[in-house]
Structures are given as C-alpha cells and as structure tokens.
Design a protein around this motif. Structure first.
Motif, PDB file in Angstrom:
ATOM      1  N   MET A  12       0.844  -1.169   0.000  1.00 51.25           N
ATOM      2  CA  MET A  12       0.000   0.000   0.000  1.00 51.25           C
ATOM      3  C   MET A  12       0.897   1.243   0.000  1.00 51.25           C
ATOM      4  O   MET A  12       1.794   1.354   0.829  1.00 51.25           O
ATOM      5  N   PRO A  13       0.651   2.184  -0.912  1.00 50.61           N
ATOM      6  CA  PRO A  13       1.504   3.374  -0.963  1.00 50.61           C
ATOM      7  C   PRO A  13       1.251   4.308   0.214  1.00 50.61           C
ATOM      8  O   PRO A  13       0.155   4.366   0.773  1.00 50.61           O
ATOM      9  N   ARG A  14       2.291   4.995   0.552  1.00 52.01           N
ATOM     10  CA  ARG A  14       2.226   5.937   1.666  1.00 52.01           C
ATOM     11  C   ARG A  14       1.522   7.223   1.230  1.00 52.01           C
ATOM     12  O   ARG A  14       1.720   7.700   0.120  1.00 52.01           O
ATOM     13  N   ARG A  15       0.700   7.793   2.120  1.00 54.71           N
ATOM     14  CA  ARG A  15       0.011   9.049   1.809  1.00 54.71           C
ATOM     15  C   ARG A  15       0.894  10.208   2.237  1.00 54.71           C
ATOM     16  O   ARG A  15       1.475  10.209   3.314  1.00 54.71           O
ATOM     17  N   ARG A  16       0.945  11.178   1.414  1.00 53.91           N
ATOM     18  CA  ARG A  16       1.795  12.334   1.696  1.00 53.91           C
ATOM     19  C   ARG A  16       1.188  13.174   2.825  1.00 53.91           C
ATOM     20  O   ARG A  16      -0.037  13.261   2.961  1.00 53.91           O
ATOM     21  N   PRO A  17       2.024  13.818   3.664  1.00 52.56           N
ATOM     22  CA  PRO A  17       1.522  14.642   4.778  1.00 52.56           C
ATOM     23  C   PRO A  17       0.589  15.759   4.328  1.00 52.56           C
ATOM     24  O   PRO A  17      -0.392  16.072   4.998  1.00 52.56           O
ATOM     25  N   LEU A  76      -2.860  14.399   3.892  1.00 52.36           N
ATOM     26  CA  LEU A  76      -3.490  14.147   5.190  1.00 52.36           C
ATOM     27  C   LEU A  76      -3.992  15.434   5.833  1.00 52.36           C
ATOM     28  O   LEU A  76      -5.085  15.477   6.392  1.00 52.36           O
TER      29      LEU A  76
END
Length: 156
Positions: A1-6, A9
C-alpha cells in the motif's frame, strides 16, 4: 500500500472540520463545564427565547444595563420588536431568559450561573425604582422584575 503524503493528510483533516459543528464558546465568568451545560440546554431547547448563544447575550445585556456610570436611577425600556434578537433590548427579557436557563441547568452549573446573576439582581434592585402601580397589572406583578418603573430611556 503506498504511503500518503503529509500534505494530503492535512487537507483531509481541514476538510473534515469545515462542515462539522462549531465548538461551544465559553461564557465569561463560567467554567468550561458550566458553559458546556448551558450550550446543551440551548441546543435542546424548543422555546423561542432560548437559542444557541442566548444565555451569553442575556448575561452581557444585563451587565451592560446595570453598569453605566453615575448614581441616577435606571429605567428598563420595552423592546419595540418581539423577534428573538430585538427582544433583548428589554433587559427584563434578558433576565427572564437567564431565569429560564437557571431552571433547566444541572445543580452545579446552576450554582455557578446563579453566583453571577445574584449580585446583578441586587444591583438591579438598587438602581431601579419600585412601581407604585404594579398591583394594577396582575399579569406582571407576580414577577419581581416587572414591579420596577420602566418605559423611559435607559440613559436618562
């Protein structure tokens, strides 16, 4: 699962708070718990005189009426309009709203708000004059607030 950018968020969090209910404001002189209890009463009330923010407005109006400089007697004046916003022009209506909220509050919050209102009531009795014809108006004579002279300008 790709990381969500700050940044993504933060934008999500900002958008989730935009449409939500506004947090209750603190009434000057009351604790946070008592202010929250007042906010609950105002939110649950179905009456026309108690609505969100009415208690704070009534308390400010009552203080404003009682604290002009000088020692001259004060005369409450009746509101010209009966809408829920303009009716606060009559300080007696503001005190009626405070009385209605006091009756509905839980014991601790009632005590806190009562400690704010009691000295204002004493000052109201000192700064206003008794109405010698109050007994002729039986529908209002039962309320101590309406047994005081009125119908003149509040500022002389």
């Amino acid at each position: 699962m790709p990381r969500r950018r700050p940044r993504a968020l933060r934008e999500e969090q900002a958008l989730s708070h935009v449409g939500g209910p506004t947090p209750p404001f603190r009434i000057h002189g009351l604790s946070t718990g008592a202010s929250l209890a007042v906010h609950r009463i105002e939110g649950l009330s179905r009456g026309s005189s108690i609505h969100p923010g009415a208690t704070d407005r009534a308390l400010r109006r009552y203080r404003e009426f009682l604290h002009p400089p000088g020692r001259r007697p004060l005369y409450p004046q009746e509101a010209f309009c009966s809408c829920s916003w303009c009716s606060f022009d009559d300080v007696r209506h503001a005190r009626d709203v405070l009385n209605e909220v006091l009756e509905r509050l839980p014991e601790r919050a009632r005590g806190e708000l009562g400690r704010l209102v009691k000295p204002l009531d004493a000052l109201f009795l000192r700064r206003t004059l008794p109405d010698p014809f109050a007994h002729r108006r039986p529908w209002r004579a039962r309320l101590w607030l309406y047994r005081r002279l009125a119908d003149r300008s509040e500022w002389g």
